[in-house]
Design a protein around this motif. Structure first.
Motif, mmCIF file in Angstrom:
data_model
loop_
_atom_site.group_PDB
_atom_site.id
_atom_site.type_symbol
_atom_site.label_atom_id
_atom_site.label_comp_id
_atom_site.label_asym_id
_atom_site.label_seq_id
_atom_site.Cartn_x
_atom_site.Cartn_y
_atom_site.Cartn_z
ATOM 1 N N LEU A 117 0.778 -0.864 0.266
ATOM 2 C CA LEU A 117 0.023 -0.019 -0.321
ATOM 3 C C LEU A 117 0.628 1.355 -0.426
ATOM 4 N N LEU A 118 1.799 1.208 0.707
ATOM 5 C CA LEU A 118 2.410 2.237 0.833
ATOM 6 C C LEU A 118 2.855 1.887 -0.529
ATOM 7 N N GLY A 119 3.998 1.071 -0.867
ATOM 8 C CA GLY A 119 4.552 1.266 -2.272
ATOM 9 C C GLY A 119 3.719 1.983 -3.641
ATOM 10 N N LEU A 120 2.572 2.338 -3.347
ATOM 11 C CA LEU A 120 1.231 2.546 -3.805
ATOM 12 C C LEU A 120 0.572 3.610 -4.330
ATOM 13 N N GLY A 121 1.224 4.843 -2.610
ATOM 14 C CA GLY A 121 1.484 5.648 -2.586
ATOM 15 C C GLY A 121 -0.274 6.286 -1.457
ATOM 16 N N PHE A 122 -0.420 4.555 -0.909
ATOM 17 C CA PHE A 122 -1.539 5.093 -0.415
ATOM 18 C C PHE A 122 -1.387 4.911 1.413
ATOM 19 N N PRO A 123 -2.300 5.868 2.273
ATOM 20 C CA PRO A 123 -1.490 5.957 3.735
ATOM 21 C C PRO A 123 -1.758 4.447 4.406
ATOM 22 N N VAL A 124 -1.671 3.868 5.696
ATOM 23 C CA VAL A 124 -1.636 3.606 5.990
ATOM 24 C C VAL A 124 -2.912 4.287 7.547
ATOM 25 N N LEU A 125 -3.843 4.223 7.811
ATOM 26 C CA LEU A 125 -4.897 4.698 8.515
ATOM 27 C C LEU A 125 -4.965 3.744 10.008
ATOM 28 N N SER A 126 -4.558 2.397 9.824
ATOM 29 C CA SER A 126 -5.162 1.306 10.962
ATOM 30 C C SER A 126 -4.636 0.042 10.476
ATOM 31 N N GLU A 127 -4.007 -1.103 10.908
ATOM 32 C CA GLU A 127 -4.063 -1.897 10.672
ATOM 33 C C GLU A 127 -4.508 -3.325 12.273
ATOM 34 N N THR A 128 -4.586 -3.918 11.091
ATOM 35 C CA THR A 128 -5.572 -5.485 12.247
ATOM 36 C C THR A 128 -4.976 -6.347 11.828
ATOM 37 N N VAL A 129 -5.049 -7.842 12.695
ATOM 38 C CA VAL A 129 -4.461 -9.397 11.993
ATOM 39 C C VAL A 129 -3.908 -9.334 10.552
ATOM 40 N N ALA A 130 -5.640 -9.206 10.291
ATOM 41 C CA ALA A 130 -5.910 -9.383 9.253
ATOM 42 C C ALA A 130 -6.431 -7.787 8.032
ATOM 43 N N GLY A 131 -5.858 -7.131 8.285
ATOM 44 C CA GLY A 131 -6.704 -6.217 7.338
ATOM 45 C C GLY A 131 -6.039 -5.076 7.058
ATOM 46 N N ILE A 132 -5.611 -4.194 6.541
ATOM 47 C CA ILE A 132 -5.545 -2.531 6.781
ATOM 48 C C ILE A 132 -6.144 -1.285 5.982
ATOM 49 N N GLU A 133 -6.248 -0.809 7.217
ATOM 50 C CA GLU A 133 -7.538 0.573 6.208
ATOM 51 C C GLU A 133 -6.626 1.344 6.147
ATOM 52 N N THR A 134 -6.878 1.689 4.598
ATOM 53 C CA THR A 134 -6.644 3.213 3.781
ATOM 54 C C THR A 134 -7.634 3.961 3.724
ATOM 55 N N GLU A 135 -6.769 5.045 2.827
ATOM 56 C CA GLU A 135 -8.157 5.712 2.196
ATOM 57 C C GLU A 135 -8.682 6.091 1.160
#
Length: 258
Positions: free
Chosen positions: A22-40
């Motif tokens: 996600l960071l490589g594609l230029g998306f922010p990381v808002l939060s992280e869980t054991v089975a997913g990441i929230e971006t916007e």
């Protein structure tokens, strides 16, 4: 469309590699869980994520968060608070998938039915016709997450899981999941510059995913159907542009032996 939260799901243990993508594609990381990441991002951004993510399972575009104590409250909220006629065509098809942990619901299929009815009834009220619905995830897909009294409703812009790359025509018994194979390769630090050996090869998933990485080939290029394609306002020209850009970035052959 405005930016909203986007939840990208994945297998447990995979978020560190999904975060890297996600960071490589230029998306922010808002939060992280054991089975997913929230971006916007926007609904158009989900197209780029679906095309390029190697370790993500589904790309979920948040529509609304609300409180519902029981099935009737769920029905009212779903039918009244979201303009479904702006997302799903009255002549179209949609399905509902859910994860439910609510004391009043003994079978998640009941929650699916209430959610389906609320959506279809709303569209029939606004457009005079009720769209078809079923369990197949080859049209518009709505994802409901309901824990206790808290609900989140998403557009599942992937439809079928992103692990279904569409290169496996005749699967062998219990093949390794493609998204997991990509994460395993990423965990080794391999970048496609040295030779790749898969000595205990079964159906070839590790070797195929390695070839995609070595060629810098977007994993979603072989897929012809995504959930976002069945949402009203689908930007077909932009999708063709993203496909063309991805093909242009792809190398003809790997720079190594696999």
């Amino acid at each position: 469309m405005e930016k909203r939260k986007i939840l990208v799901t994945c297998a447990k243990g995979i978020p560190p590699f999904l975060k890297q993508e996600l960071l490589g594609l230029g998306f922010p990381v808002l939060s992280e869980t054991v089975a997913g990441i929230e971006t916007e991002g926007t609904i158009e951004d989900t197209m780029r994520l679906n095309l390029n993510l190697r370790t993500g399972h589904r790309v979920l575009f948040l529509l609304m968060e609300f409180i519902a104590a029981d099935a009737d409250a769920l029905y009212r909220a779903v039918s009244e608070k979201i303009p479904w006629e702006d997302y799903i065509d009255e002549n179209g098809y949609f399905s509902v998938a859910s994860s439910v942990d609510n004391p009043t619901i003994r079978d998640s299929r009941y929650a699916n039915v209430k959610c389906k009815d609320a959506i279809a009834d709303r569209i029939r009220k606004m457009r005079g016709q009720r769209p078809d619905s079923g369990s197949a995830q080859d049209g518009a897909v709505i994802n409901l997450y309901w824990k206790e009294d808290r609900c989140s409703l998403y557009l599942d812009t992937s439809g079928e899981p992103l692990s279904r790359r569409n290169y496996r025509k005749i699967p062998l018994t219990a093949p390794m999941q493609e998204t997991l194979a990509a994460a395993v390769i990423m965990a080794t630090g391999w970048k496609g510059e040295d030779n790749f050996i898969n000595p205990m090869c079964g159906s070839g998933t590790l070797a195929i995913e390695a070839a995609l990485i070595a060629r810098n080939r977007a994993p979603g290029l072989l897929r012809g159907n995504y959930g976002f394609m069945h949402i009203k306002g689908f930007n077909g020209p932009l999708w063709k542009e993203l496909i063309a850009e991805a093909k242009k970035r792809s190398r003809e052959t790997p720079g190594c032996r696999i």
